[in-house]
Scaffold this active site. Structure first.
Site, PDB file in Angstrom:
ATOM      1  N   ASP A  13      23.713  23.060  75.740  1.00 18.58           N
ATOM      2  CA  ASP A  13      23.454  23.023  74.162  1.00 18.58           C
ATOM      3  C   ASP A  13      24.440  22.592  73.513  1.00 18.58           C
ATOM      4  O   ASP A  13      24.770  23.102  72.307  1.00 18.58           O
ATOM      5  CB  ASP A  13      23.260  24.581  73.939  1.00 18.58           C
ATOM      6  CG  ASP A  13      22.136  25.372  74.806  1.00 18.58           C
ATOM      7  OD1 ASP A  13      21.333  24.654  74.995  1.00 18.58           O
ATOM      8  OD2 ASP A  13      22.565  26.395  75.213  1.00 18.58           O
ATOM      9  N   LYS A  16      23.582  17.305  72.646  1.00 24.44           N
ATOM     10  CA  LYS A  16      23.501  16.029  73.329  1.00 24.44           C
ATOM     11  C   LYS A  16      22.407  15.158  72.697  1.00 24.44           C
ATOM     12  O   LYS A  16      22.422  14.021  72.589  1.00 24.44           O
ATOM     13  CB  LYS A  16      23.312  16.185  74.895  1.00 24.44           C
ATOM     14  CG  LYS A  16      24.351  16.858  75.681  1.00 24.44           C
ATOM     15  CD  LYS A  16      23.853  17.282  77.019  1.00 24.44           C
ATOM     16  CE  LYS A  16      22.850  18.074  77.426  1.00 24.44           C
ATOM     17  NZ  LYS A  16      23.426  19.484  77.268  1.00 24.44           N
ATOM     18  N   GLY A  40      16.234  22.630  76.442  1.00 22.86           N
ATOM     19  CA  GLY A  40      15.696  22.435  75.012  1.00 22.86           C
ATOM     20  C   GLY A  40      16.589  21.464  74.325  1.00 22.86           C
ATOM     21  O   GLY A  40      17.645  21.630  74.157  1.00 22.86           O
ATOM     22  N   HIS A  41      15.725  20.578  73.755  1.00 19.76           N
ATOM     23  CA  HIS A  41      16.389  19.763  72.499  1.00 19.76           C
ATOM     24  C   HIS A  41      15.705  19.654  71.378  1.00 19.76           C
ATOM     25  O   HIS A  41      14.328  19.682  71.418  1.00 19.76           O
ATOM     26  CB  HIS A  41      16.964  18.386  73.292  1.00 19.76           C
ATOM     27  CG  HIS A  41      15.980  17.887  74.165  1.00 19.76           C
ATOM     28  ND1 HIS A  41      16.404  17.514  75.574  1.00 19.76           N
ATOM     29  CD2 HIS A  41      14.798  17.179  73.846  1.00 19.76           C
ATOM     30  CE1 HIS A  41      15.318  17.045  75.992  1.00 19.76           C
ATOM     31  NE2 HIS A  41      14.419  16.609  75.190  1.00 19.76           N
ATOM     32  N   GLN A 229      21.294  20.312  80.630  1.00 20.74           N
ATOM     33  CA  GLN A 229      22.110  21.320  80.724  1.00 20.74           C
ATOM     34  C   GLN A 229      23.621  20.563  80.543  1.00 20.74           C
ATOM     35  O   GLN A 229      23.849  19.818  79.887  1.00 20.74           O
ATOM     36  CB  GLN A 229      22.029  22.000  82.008  1.00 20.74           C
ATOM     37  CG  GLN A 229      20.919  22.893  82.251  1.00 20.74           C
ATOM     38  CD  GLN A 229      19.615  21.974  82.531  1.00 20.74           C
ATOM     39  OE1 GLN A 229      19.653  21.259  83.691  1.00 20.74           O
ATOM     40  NE2 GLN A 229      18.318  22.288  81.905  1.00 20.74           N
TER      41      GLN A 229
HETATM   42  P1  IMP Z   1      17.360  27.969  85.019  1.00 25.44           P
HETATM   43  O1  IMP Z   1      17.864  26.403  84.821  1.00 25.44           O
HETATM   44  O2  IMP Z   1      16.232  28.407  84.218  1.00 25.44           O
HETATM   45  O3  IMP Z   1      17.505  28.109  86.333  1.00 25.44           O
HETATM   46  O4  IMP Z   1      18.616  28.973  84.354  1.00 25.44           O
HETATM   47  C1  IMP Z   1      19.873  29.117  85.056  1.00 25.44           C
HETATM   48  C2  IMP Z   1      20.971  29.185  83.972  1.00 25.44           C
HETATM   49  O5  IMP Z   1      20.962  27.962  83.253  1.00 25.44           O
HETATM   50  C3  IMP Z   1      20.580  30.319  83.124  1.00 25.44           C
HETATM   51  O6  IMP Z   1      21.879  30.865  82.579  1.00 25.44           O
HETATM   52  C4  IMP Z   1      20.109  29.452  81.804  1.00 25.44           C
HETATM   53  O7  IMP Z   1      20.274  30.464  80.623  1.00 25.44           O
HETATM   54  C5  IMP Z   1      21.111  28.242  81.771  1.00 25.44           C
HETATM   55  N1  IMP Z   1      20.270  27.230  81.089  1.00 25.44           N
HETATM   56  C6  IMP Z   1      19.366  26.340  81.688  1.00 25.44           C
HETATM   57  N2  IMP Z   1      19.071  25.306  80.825  1.00 25.44           N
HETATM   58  C7  IMP Z   1      19.991  25.368  79.988  1.00 25.44           C
HETATM   59  C8  IMP Z   1      20.117  24.582  78.725  1.00 25.44           C
HETATM   60  O8  IMP Z   1      19.322  23.470  78.485  1.00 25.44           O
HETATM   61  N3  IMP Z   1      21.036  24.926  77.860  1.00 25.44           N
HETATM   62  C9  IMP Z   1      21.793  26.113  78.199  1.00 25.44           C
HETATM   63  N4  IMP Z   1      21.535  27.131  79.116  1.00 25.44           N
HETATM   64  C10 IMP Z   1      20.788  26.655  80.165  1.00 25.44           C
END
Ligand code: IMP
Length: 432
Positions: A13, A16, A40-41, A229
């Site tokens: 977040d 980017k 999410g973007h 991420q």
């Molecule tokens: P997962 O990717 O859904 O398996 O989540 C694993 C961890 O990564 C969790 O703490 C999510 O909140 C975090 N996470 C996954 N994608 C994002 C992102 O795009 N931004 C921020 N945190 C993320």
């Protein structure tokens, strides 16, 4: 030819998408190499705002080819929904979008598996609930993985699901005694029909992304890789186990697209002027006071995918120095600097006090347990009261804001090439 990577150096977040949007016009391809619809973007396009979680941020630019690499995990209904969202807004999505035939497919049983595991197993990760982890598990395990290209061979898809689904059903039933678990059971033939329906609509986008990108590079075209991420969520180098299931560092480009990382000519590390984190896991500079509340409100720090309030804290130079090195970043861009206006003073973590008594700037323990025991040591800098959202040059910035940026630059050890002072495209200060 130029291949650039835009990578977040915190826990995701970092905004980017805005950097990708600024650079996309100068590239022929915008390519995602990891993750799925957990990323999410938000893209502001004129007076419209699009929230995408799977399609690359280049998708709003018809001249650019957006590519979903083999390293992603794709849930077909979401893929199609995002395309429809754009088409309804009058944006053409056709041969400007390419989906690798080797990306893996998420099925509803993955989403259920994740929901049940997150409830059942003590110490949940706080995932986005999109089935990302279970799908990657099946990919790496090799016995249950199904790829996008398999959608185009109905008999093979049916046969695979007839083998896999009964085993998945048994796995889901194992959670039956959990309160409110209600594990559903899936019918392989129904699932096959459902996915063959998606296949027809996805067919025009599916292809050999690796070959297309290699041919593009050979023909002198340029590629912009968009990491999903943040580096602290990288499965190997992040704060394991509180990480995502893919390689978000630029190293993930090679396995996730087939393009060698040595093709990269520029790696841009993106940081927020403070730190946020969604989900569980250690966060040494976390704030739980009125300052956190203020930053959360002004910075609109709520998850794009899940709507969860993001955890907020001071800028952590120990963590960013660690990820900047792992990412081999050439430069950093500092986002959301405007959010910090009005705070009387600002803190930056410049070292950790380790449990055994040592103090260190260099040693970021990515292992979650050890990191949990570390305490951040801060340097305090004066804040500024001026609104930054109209600043367009370095000289417009208040002296205290300049000092804050200079301190981040010196601690991380990389040039700052851009500062963002608001969500709009124009709200930037270029330093090169
Ligand atoms: P997962 O990717 O859904 O398996 O989540 C694993 C961890 O990564 C969790 O703490 C999510 O909140 C975090 N996470 C996954 N994608 C994002 C992102 O795009 N931004 C921020 N945190 C993320």
């Amino acid at each position: 030819m130029p291949a650039t990577c835009v990578v977040g150096l915190q826990w995701g977040d970092e905004a980017k998408g805005k950097i990708v949007d600024l650079l996309a016009d100068h590239h022929d391809y915008v390519v995602r190499y990891n993750g799925g619809a957990n990323a999410g973007h938000t893209i502001v396009w004129g007076d419209r705002t699009f929230k995408l979680s799977l399609l690359p941020s280049g998708i709003l630019k018809p001249r650019v080819r957006s590519v979903i690499g083999n390293g992603l995990v794709v849930y077909p209904p979401r893929f199609l929904e995002e395309i429809e969202q754009l088409q309804h807004a009058g944006i053409k999505v056709g041969d400007n979008l390419l989906l690798s035939e080797h990306a893996h497919l998420i099925f509803p049983y993955h989403i259920e598996e994740e929901r049940l595991a997150e409830t059942a197993i003590e110490g949940s990760i706080g995932t986005t609930g999109r089935g990302i982890g279970p799908c990657y598990q099946d990919k790496i395990g090799r016995r249950f993985g199904i790829r996008v290209g398999d959608l185009l061979t109905p008999s093979y898809l049916r046969e695979r699901l007839r083998t896999i689904v009964p085993i998945k059903n048994r796995l889901l039933s194992a959670y039956a005694n959990l309160p409110d678990a209600n594990p559903p059971q899936f019918d392989p033939d129904q699932l096959t029909e459902e996915y063959l329906g998606y296949a027809e609509r996805m067919r025009p986008f599916i292809g050999n992304a690796t070959r297309v990108l290699h041919e593009g590079l050979n023909a002198g075209r340029s590629i912009l890789f968009e990491a999903a991420q943040g580096s602290l969520l990288d499965v190997d180098h992040g704060t394991y186990p509180y990480v995502t299931s893919s390689s978000s560092l630029p190293g993930g480009i090679w396995p996730g697209t087939g393009i060698p990382t040595r093709s990269l000519t520029r790696i841009i590390g993106v940081v927020k002027a403070y730190t946020t984190r969604v989900g569980r896991g250690p966060f040494p500079t976390e704030l739980r006071d009125a300052t956190a509340e203020r930053i959360r409100t002004i910075g609109r720090e709520y998850g794009t995918v899940t709507g969860r309030p993001r955890r907020v804290g001071w800028f952590d130079a120990v963590a960013v120095r660690y990820t900047a090195r792992l990412a081999a970043a050439d430069e950093i861009t500092i986002m959301l600097l405007d959010v910090l206006s009005g705070l009387p003073e600002l803190k930056i973590a410049t070292a950790y006090q380790h449990p055994e008594g040592s103090r260190s700037f260099e040693d970021f323990p990515s292992d979650a347990q050890r990191l949990e025991e570390c305490q951040a040591i801060y340097e305090t800098l004066p804040g500024w009261s001026e609104d930054l959202t109209r600043c367009r040059s370095w000289n417009n910035l208040p002296r205290a804001a300049q000092r804050y940026v200079e301190r981040i630059r010196d601690l991380v050890g990389l040039p700052v090439t851009l500062i963002s002072v608001g969500p709009d495209r124009e709200q930037i200060i270029r330093l090169t």
